[in-house]
Write a protein that holds these residues in place. Structure first.
Motif, PDB file in Angstrom:
ATOM      1  N   ASN A 236      12.085  51.743  -6.954  1.00  0.00           N
ATOM      2  CA  ASN A 236      10.801  52.291  -6.511  1.00  0.00           C
ATOM      3  C   ASN A 236      10.689  53.789  -6.753  1.00  0.00           C
ATOM      4  OD1 ASN A 236       9.961  49.798  -5.627  1.00  0.00           O
ATOM      5  ND2 ASN A 236      10.588  50.134  -3.495  1.00  0.00           N
ATOM      6  N   GLY A 237      11.589  54.322  -7.555  1.00  0.00           N
ATOM      7  CA  GLY A 237      11.522  55.750  -7.878  1.00  0.00           C
ATOM      8  C   GLY A 237      12.010  56.655  -6.772  1.00  0.00           C
ATOM      9  N   TRP A 238      12.880  56.149  -5.902  1.00  0.00           N
ATOM     10  CA  TRP A 238      13.493  56.934  -4.814  1.00  0.00           C
ATOM     11  C   TRP A 238      12.465  57.495  -3.834  1.00  0.00           C
ATOM     12  CZ3 TRP A 238      18.599  56.325  -4.566  1.00  0.00           C
ATOM     13  CH2 TRP A 238      19.278  55.981  -5.737  1.00  0.00           C
ATOM     14  N   LYS A 239      11.374  56.768  -3.643  1.00  0.00           N
ATOM     15  CA  LYS A 239      10.346  57.206  -2.689  1.00  0.00           C
ATOM     16  C   LYS A 239      10.658  56.617  -1.317  1.00  0.00           C
ATOM     17  CE  LYS A 239       6.770  57.508  -6.256  1.00  0.00           C
ATOM     18  NZ  LYS A 239       5.497  56.932  -6.775  1.00  0.00           N
ATOM     19  N   VAL A 240      10.845  57.508  -0.343  1.00  0.00           N
ATOM     20  CA  VAL A 240      11.196  57.100   1.013  1.00  0.00           C
ATOM     21  C   VAL A 240      10.179  57.694   1.973  1.00  0.00           C
ATOM     22  CG1 VAL A 240      13.038  56.929   2.723  1.00  0.00           C
ATOM     23  CG2 VAL A 240      13.615  57.259   0.316  1.00  0.00           C
ATOM     24  N   GLU A 241       9.403  56.852   2.600  1.00  0.00           N
ATOM     25  CA  GLU A 241       8.362  57.333   3.505  1.00  0.00           C
ATOM     26  C   GLU A 241       8.943  57.933   4.778  1.00  0.00           C
ATOM     27  OE1 GLU A 241       4.319  55.579   5.696  1.00  0.00           O
ATOM     28  OE2 GLU A 241       5.509  54.312   4.363  1.00  0.00           O
ATOM     29  N   SER A 242      10.122  57.471   5.173  1.00  0.00           N
ATOM     30  CA  SER A 242      10.683  57.873   6.460  1.00  0.00           C
ATOM     31  C   SER A 242      11.512  59.155   6.403  1.00  0.00           C
ATOM     32  CB  SER A 242      11.557  56.742   7.012  1.00  0.00           C
ATOM     33  OG  SER A 242      12.509  56.339   6.046  1.00  0.00           O
ATOM     34  N   VAL A 243      11.729  59.718   5.215  1.00  0.00           N
ATOM     35  CA  VAL A 243      12.519  60.950   5.080  1.00  0.00           C
ATOM     36  C   VAL A 243      11.601  62.089   4.671  1.00  0.00           C
ATOM     37  CG1 VAL A 243      14.376  62.114   3.820  1.00  0.00           C
ATOM     38  CG2 VAL A 243      14.620  59.711   4.463  1.00  0.00           C
ATOM     39  N   PRO A 244      11.403  63.084   5.548  1.00  0.00           N
ATOM     40  CA  PRO A 244      10.573  64.236   5.161  1.00  0.00           C
ATOM     41  C   PRO A 244      11.247  65.028   4.044  1.00  0.00           C
ATOM     42  CG  PRO A 244      11.592  64.589   7.321  1.00  0.00           C
ATOM     43  CD  PRO A 244      11.921  63.193   6.918  1.00  0.00           C
ATOM     44  N   ARG A 245      10.443  65.597   3.175  1.00  0.00           N
ATOM     45  CA  ARG A 245      10.981  66.356   2.037  1.00  0.00           C
ATOM     46  C   ARG A 245      10.339  67.743   2.002  1.00  0.00           C
ATOM     47  NH1 ARG A 245      13.563  63.304  -1.540  1.00  0.00           N
ATOM     48  NH2 ARG A 245      12.877  64.365  -3.414  1.00  0.00           N
ATOM     49  N   PRO A 246      10.607  68.538   3.043  1.00  0.00           N
ATOM     50  CA  PRO A 246       9.940  69.845   3.144  1.00  0.00           C
ATOM     51  C   PRO A 246      10.332  70.817   2.042  1.00  0.00           C
ATOM     52  CG  PRO A 246      11.677  69.651   4.803  1.00  0.00           C
ATOM     53  CD  PRO A 246      11.520  68.304   4.185  1.00  0.00           C
ATOM     54  N   HIS A 247      11.485  70.596   1.415  1.00  0.00           N
ATOM     55  CA  HIS A 247      11.912  71.526   0.363  1.00  0.00           C
ATOM     56  C   HIS A 247      10.953  71.523  -0.820  1.00  0.00           C
ATOM     57  CE1 HIS A 247      13.652  67.632  -0.849  1.00  0.00           C
ATOM     58  NE2 HIS A 247      13.606  68.084  -2.085  1.00  0.00           N
ATOM     59  N   LEU A 248      10.200  70.422  -0.989  1.00  0.00           N
ATOM     60  CA  LEU A 248       9.260  70.356  -2.117  1.00  0.00           C
ATOM     61  C   LEU A 248       8.146  71.388  -1.980  1.00  0.00           C
ATOM     62  CD1 LEU A 248       8.960  66.490  -2.627  1.00  0.00           C
ATOM     63  CD2 LEU A 248      10.382  68.118  -3.897  1.00  0.00           C
ATOM     64  N   SER A 249       7.803  71.734  -0.719  1.00  0.00           N
ATOM     65  CA  SER A 249       6.747  72.737  -0.500  1.00  0.00           C
ATOM     66  C   SER A 249       7.213  74.126  -0.889  1.00  0.00           C
ATOM     67  CB  SER A 249       6.329  72.732   0.970  1.00  0.00           C
ATOM     68  OG  SER A 249       5.846  71.470   1.369  1.00  0.00           O
ATOM     69  N   PHE A 250       8.522  74.329  -1.009  1.00  0.00           N
ATOM     70  CA  PHE A 250       9.069  75.644  -1.337  1.00  0.00           C
ATOM     71  C   PHE A 250       9.836  75.596  -2.668  1.00  0.00           C
ATOM     72  CE2 PHE A 250       8.765  75.213   3.227  1.00  0.00           C
ATOM     73  CZ  PHE A 250       8.140  76.397   3.629  1.00  0.00           C
ATOM     74  N   GLU A 251       9.559  74.566  -3.479  1.00  0.00           N
ATOM     75  CA  GLU A 251      10.349  74.325  -4.685  1.00  0.00           C
ATOM     76  C   GLU A 251      10.327  75.513  -5.628  1.00  0.00           C
ATOM     77  OE1 GLU A 251      11.155  70.531  -7.639  1.00  0.00           O
ATOM     78  OE2 GLU A 251       9.200  70.761  -6.673  1.00  0.00           O
ATOM     79  N   ALA A 252       9.160  76.130  -5.778  1.00  0.00           N
ATOM     80  CA  ALA A 252       9.036  77.250  -6.709  1.00  0.00           C
ATOM     81  C   ALA A 252       9.908  78.427  -6.294  1.00  0.00           C
ATOM     82  CB  ALA A 252       7.571  77.690  -6.796  1.00  0.00           C
ATOM     83  N   GLN A 253      10.096  78.616  -4.971  1.00  0.00           N
ATOM     84  CA  GLN A 253      10.942  79.711  -4.504  1.00  0.00           C
ATOM     85  C   GLN A 253      12.428  79.325  -4.553  1.00  0.00           C
ATOM     86  OE1 GLN A 253       7.823  79.272  -1.373  1.00  0.00           O
ATOM     87  NE2 GLN A 253       8.903  81.055  -0.552  1.00  0.00           N
ATOM     88  N   LEU A 254      12.731  78.105  -4.112  1.00  0.00           N
ATOM     89  CA  LEU A 254      14.126  77.687  -3.987  1.00  0.00           C
ATOM     90  C   LEU A 254      14.848  77.648  -5.320  1.00  0.00           C
ATOM     91  CD1 LEU A 254      13.722  74.789  -1.383  1.00  0.00           C
ATOM     92  CD2 LEU A 254      14.670  77.074  -0.977  1.00  0.00           C
ATOM     93  N   VAL A 255      14.123  77.408  -6.398  1.00  0.00           N
ATOM     94  CA  VAL A 255      14.763  77.275  -7.702  1.00  0.00           C
ATOM     95  C   VAL A 255      15.433  78.579  -8.139  1.00  0.00           C
ATOM     96  CG1 VAL A 255      12.764  77.964  -9.117  1.00  0.00           C
ATOM     97  CG2 VAL A 255      14.406  76.288 -10.002  1.00  0.00           C
ATOM     98  N   ALA A 256      15.026  79.699  -7.521  1.00  0.00           N
ATOM     99  CA  ALA A 256      15.603  80.996  -7.894  1.00  0.00           C
ATOM    100  C   ALA A 256      16.917  81.276  -7.180  1.00  0.00           C
ATOM    101  CB  ALA A 256      14.602  82.117  -7.579  1.00  0.00           C
ATOM    102  N   GLY A 257      17.285  80.444  -6.214  1.00  0.00           N
ATOM    103  CA  GLY A 257      18.505  80.677  -5.450  1.00  0.00           C
ATOM    104  C   GLY A 257      19.755  80.306  -6.222  1.00  0.00           C
ATOM    105  N   LYS A 258      20.885  80.836  -5.750  1.00  0.00           N
ATOM    106  CA  LYS A 258      22.174  80.537  -6.382  1.00  0.00           C
ATOM    107  C   LYS A 258      22.815  79.330  -5.707  1.00  0.00           C
ATOM    108  CE  LYS A 258      26.863  82.267  -7.086  1.00  0.00           C
ATOM    109  NZ  LYS A 258      27.827  83.354  -6.802  1.00  0.00           N
ATOM    110  N   SER A 259      23.194  78.337  -6.507  1.00  0.00           N
ATOM    111  CA  SER A 259      23.871  77.152  -5.960  1.00  0.00           C
ATOM    112  C   SER A 259      25.351  77.461  -5.794  1.00  0.00           C
ATOM    113  CB  SER A 259      23.699  75.957  -6.899  1.00  0.00           C
ATOM    114  OG  SER A 259      22.338  75.608  -6.993  1.00  0.00           O
ATOM    115  N   HIS A 260      25.911  77.080  -4.662  1.00  0.00           N
ATOM    116  CA  HIS A 260      27.303  77.386  -4.354  1.00  0.00           C
ATOM    117  C   HIS A 260      28.181  76.158  -4.584  1.00  0.00           C
ATOM    118  CE1 HIS A 260      26.185  81.213  -2.387  1.00  0.00           C
ATOM    119  NE2 HIS A 260      25.084  80.536  -2.043  1.00  0.00           N
ATOM    120  N   GLU A 261      29.437  76.435  -4.936  1.00  0.00           N
ATOM    121  CA  GLU A 261      30.400  75.351  -5.083  1.00  0.00           C
ATOM    122  C   GLU A 261      30.927  74.945  -3.706  1.00  0.00           C
ATOM    123  OE1 GLU A 261      33.544  76.159  -7.735  1.00  0.00           O
ATOM    124  OE2 GLU A 261      32.267  76.460  -9.490  1.00  0.00           O
TER     125      GLU A 261
END
Length: 864
Positions: free
Chosen positions: A231-256
């Motif tokens: 179903n394309g990993w669509k889950v109605e019961s899990v909120p995905r608030p990070h999508l509202s900030f996706e444009a900002q979050l992409v600039a962050g550094k991912s840590h190991e």
């Protein structure tokens, strides 16, 4: 509490901290603003509190993950420290086998990956470590398949994270997650299907098995993830608030995240045998228990709009809230009704709570916790939840004949307690038909026991008033009245018992010394009367004095316990004592159980005497009609088990203390040795040793440290001696208990019955009863698998017939209790299984009895 802490706690809730806004994006922006202002001054406090909130409010983890991602844009060092702290907590959880810590932190890592604070490859590496450990565990050559519960748990952790981050993993590391999924599929092909034998809610679980397509929990979860993937990993019961900030979050550094290692599991038993395998498998299931066993109460139409994965996610939310708010019932209910989902879930919430309340072998928490949560949920959702709970009760009542005996007892205790908080209001007229059923019909016994428990929680007249719409049910109420004291002067007995009783009563009220009373009994009572008369006079008189209240009873037993011990020094006399107590309180089951329990607590009667009394002819005839003998037996076995359990906890605590005491003693001695080796000037002359005042202080400290260490060592030695004695007593108790079960079943089970399981035996009974139908039209067939068209299984409204005979019902009930005791005390029974096999589970024992024990222990059925 400072504002940023309140904002972190209440994020996602309707609360004053966030005003009228219920938009998740607004909540995150508000909270992030407060954290950013405080970050410079309270960095460590924010880090610790943010991790604590993530661990103890896991249904809000998507919000905390997004906050971490936004903070990462402002302070990479803060998030790096947070990731390192998470790693250390995660490794510690793996080392100690903290299942909840492992599961929650894996989910937190997943949402941190979604917010670009954690490298996706690091998360995949964690999954691969889990997968490698699981595959090795179930490998018969390299691992120890007896610990499959641990392997299954690791795979469950992987799969349970995918609703929170599957879409991002597929997008960012498609090859890595594909390798993990292939590995899981390969693992599922080599692991063994997990059987629910002995742990099913219902004796006949065919219907439940059909609902789950004969799949165990892990196989079912894999299917749900497969549907989610398609179903394309669509889950109605899990909120995905990070999508509202996706444009900002992409600039962050991912840590190991760093590497992790799973804990080492025990090697397979050095001497392979069914017993050694069974013990280790039991240990593995205790350490890595299955979190939920679904109890399908309602028809699927009640949750038809719920996607398969949404059911799993909401169950996770509910179980997490129940876990972390144990002890805070109102907060628990508040969070349960405010989960971050967009659909209604009252029916699923009821099924989940009841599945925990009735879970076998034990509920995760005390049953009263679930009772209080249900009460608060009914008050929080007055327009919806009470009706759902009532529907659950009705559905379980219809299946009560098939419900496991332990579950049935818990349901009775819960339901009576629940009604006592709602004015005992229930449409009893719906169940009035049970009066037309035989005394042994499970539905009738259920109603009878609920009413008896209600009387305990209120008073007789109040409960009678509550059933006024079904006045006939008064027949099922316990007798109204107090103690059965029959030695009063008004009884007009021709013998001298009333006079002796009056004399003893005067002595007690005059506060005569125990020695004086014992001398009087020896000279005036036992010398001229039989033991039965002496026992009756003394016990009835003392019980009558203590009958006013529980406190009066305790006072009498504490003051005059020596008198009772003098009269009843051995097991046979203690059985007579118990019988006298039961006779005195024959109209009050609760006081019978309390009095016997207290007497056992004061060691006036032994657990062995209680077992022998419970299996006396008079009580055996009541096994299928009343909970009275079973309550006394449960209390006795439970008290014996609790003594051992408490001793083990005390020894474990002392052993933890001894290491610190040894360190303190060594440090004190080292400091003293150093001081003694120094040269000091006293009156201008060099003297070996430090300042005398300091030396005295150091010597005193060293002596105290050594004394404390010796004291702890002595305590451990004493406790271990008590534990060894208690363990021996426990062995004798369980041998007697199961021998007693075997004896009564041997006498009453049909001779020559070749059935190995209860279901086989019931099927055989059906065939015999069908033949009898041709000659006796009043007798109808009723089993778990074959129910006539014109009747209902448990005496439903359509028919007043209950088609299981009294002898058959007695056998069913007693065998169910065999399984219940075996399951509840499996850990203690496995410790003595060799002796049990040699002395009780022999070829001479009834096959049905042996199979009931094996079902309770989740052990392959012993073949004769």
């Amino acid at each position: 509490m400072s504002s940023w802490r309140s904002l972190l706690l209440r994020i996602g809730d309707k609360s004053p901290e966030y005003g009228p806004s219920s938009d998740f994006k607004d909540h995150i922006e508000t909270c992030f603003g407060a954290l950013r202002r405080e970050l410079e001054h309270s960095e460590t406090e924010i880090l610790e509190f943010l991790l604590t909130c993530s661990e103890q409010l896991p249904h809000k983890i998507p919000f905390y993950g997004t906050l971490i991602g936004l903070i990462n844009l402002e302070s990479e060092d803060f998030v790096k420290r947070l990731v390192e702290k998470t790693h250390s907590k995660f490794q510690e959880a793996l080392d100690t086998g903290d299942c909840n810590g492992i599961r929650i932190l894996t989910r937190l890592m997943t949402v941190m990956m979604c917010s670009n604070a954690l490298q996706p490859n690091s998360l995949v590496a964690v999954f691969e470590t889990f997968l490698s450990s699981a595959a090795t565990t179930v490998d018969e050559e390299k691992g120890n398949p007896l610990w499959q519960p641990c392997a299954d748990f690791y795979i469950t952790c992987i799969l349970s994270c995918l609703p929170w981050g599957g879409a991002e993993l597929v997008e960012q590391v498609p090859e890595g997650i594909e390798t993990v999924m292939v590995g899981i599929e390969a693992y599922l092909s080599i692991r063994k299907h997990t059987s629910e034998t002995g742990l099913s809610f219902f004796e006949n679980d065919d219907e439940i098995e059909r609902d789950l397509n004969n799949k165990d929990f892990l196989e079912d979860l894999w299917d749900r993830i497969q549907v989610l993937s398609s179903n394309g990993w669509k889950v109605e019961s899990v909120p995905r608030p990070h999508l509202s900030f996706e444009a900002q979050l992409v600039a962050g550094k991912s840590h190991e995240f760093g590497t992790i290692s799973c804990s080492n599991l025990p090697n397979p038993p050095s001497v392979p045998s069914g017993v050694s395998f069974g013990k280790e498998k039991h240990e593995a299931e205790l350490k890595y228990p299955q979190r939920i066993r679904r109890l399908n109460i309602f028809p699927s139409s009640k949750m038809e709009d719920l996607q398969p994965i949404d059911r799993f996610v909401v169950e996770e939310y509910l179980l997490d809230v129940l876990l972390y708010f144990n002890g805070s019932r109102k907060e628990c209910a508040s969070f349960m009704v405010g989960l971050p989902v967009t659909f209604r879930y009252e029916y699923l919430m009821a099924e989940t709570i009841f599945s925990q309340l009735l879970m076998l072998p034990q509920p995760p928490f005390k049953p009263v916790y679930y009772t209080l949560v249900i009460i608060d949920l009914c008050k929080a959702l007055p327009g919806a939840f009470p009706a759902v709970v009532a529907g659950a009760v009705r559905a379980l009542f219809e299946k009560i004949a098939d419900l496991d005996m332990e579950c049935r007892t818990r349901l009775i205790l819960w339901f009576s307690h629940h009604l006592s908080n709602f004015q005992f209001i229930w449409p009893w007229e719906e169940w009035a038909h049970v009066l037309d059923l035989p005394r042994w019909a499970p539905q009738r016994v259920f109603v009878q026991e609920v009413l008896e428990r209600e009387v305990r929680l209120s008073y007789w007249d109040k409960v009678k008033q509550s059933i006024e719409n079904a006045p006939g049910l008064e027949e099922l109420l316990p007798p109204k009245g107090g103690p059965n004291f029959n030695l009063g002067a008004e009884d007009g007995k021709e013998n001298n018992e009333p006079l002796l009783s009056g004399n003893l009563n005067d002595m007690v009220k005059g506060k005569a010394a125990v020695r004086e009373i014992i001398s009087w009994i020896d000279e005036s009572v036992s010398s001229n009367n039989s033991l039965e008369v002496t026992l009756r006079v003394v016990i009835q008189t003392l019980l009558n004095i203590g009958s006013k209240s529980f406190t009066h009873l305790i006072t009498v037993l504490e003051r005059y316990g020596q008198v009772i011990a003098k009269i009843c020094p051995d097991e046979d006399k203690q059985i007579m004592l118990i019988a006298e107590v039961s006779s005195f309180w024959k109209s009050n089951t609760q006081m019978t159980a309390i009095a016997i329990d207290r007497m056992m607590g004061y060691r006036l009667i032994s657990n062995l005497a209680i077992v022998r009394w419970v299996f006396s002819e008079e009580n055996v005839e009541q096994f299928h009609l009343s909970d009275r003998p079973w309550e006394v037996l449960r209390n006795a076995v439970s008290k014996t088990y609790n003594r051992i359990s408490d001793l083990r906890k005390e020894i474990s605590s002392l052993k933890r203390n001894i290491s610190s005491a040894e360190v303190a003693a060594n440090e004190a001695k080292t400091e003293l040795d150093v001081a003694e080796s120094k040269l000091a000037l006293v009156d201008g002359e060099p003297v070996v040793g430090d300042n005398p005042v300091k030396m005295n202080r150091l010597k005193s400290r060293a002596e105290k440290a050594k004394e404390e260490l010796v004291s702890i060592q002595d305590s451990i030695e004493a406790k271990e001696a008590l534990l060894a004695r208690a363990t021996d007593e426990n062995e004798v108790l369980f041998l007697l208990l199961f021998k007693s079960f075997s004896n009564v079943l041997t006498d009453r089970l049909p001779k020559g019955a070749g059935a190995r399981t209860l279901r086989e035996w019931k099927s055989a009974q059906v065939e015999e009863m069908v033949v009898d139908l041709e000659e006796q039209s009043t007798m109808e067939v009723d089993t778990e698998n074959q129910i006539p068209q014109n009747s209902q299984s448990n005496g439903g409204k359509k028919s007043v017939a209950y088609n299981v005979g009294e002898k058959e019902q007695w056998c069913i009930t007693t065998l169910s209790y065999v399984k219940a005791f075996s399951r509840q005390y499996a850990t203690e029974i496995w410790a003595h299984i060799e002796k049990l096999d040699a002395e009780v589970l022999t070829e001479d024992a009834p096959p049905l009895f042996r199979s009931a024990v094996c079902f309770g222990l989740r052990r392959p059925i012993i073949e004769a």
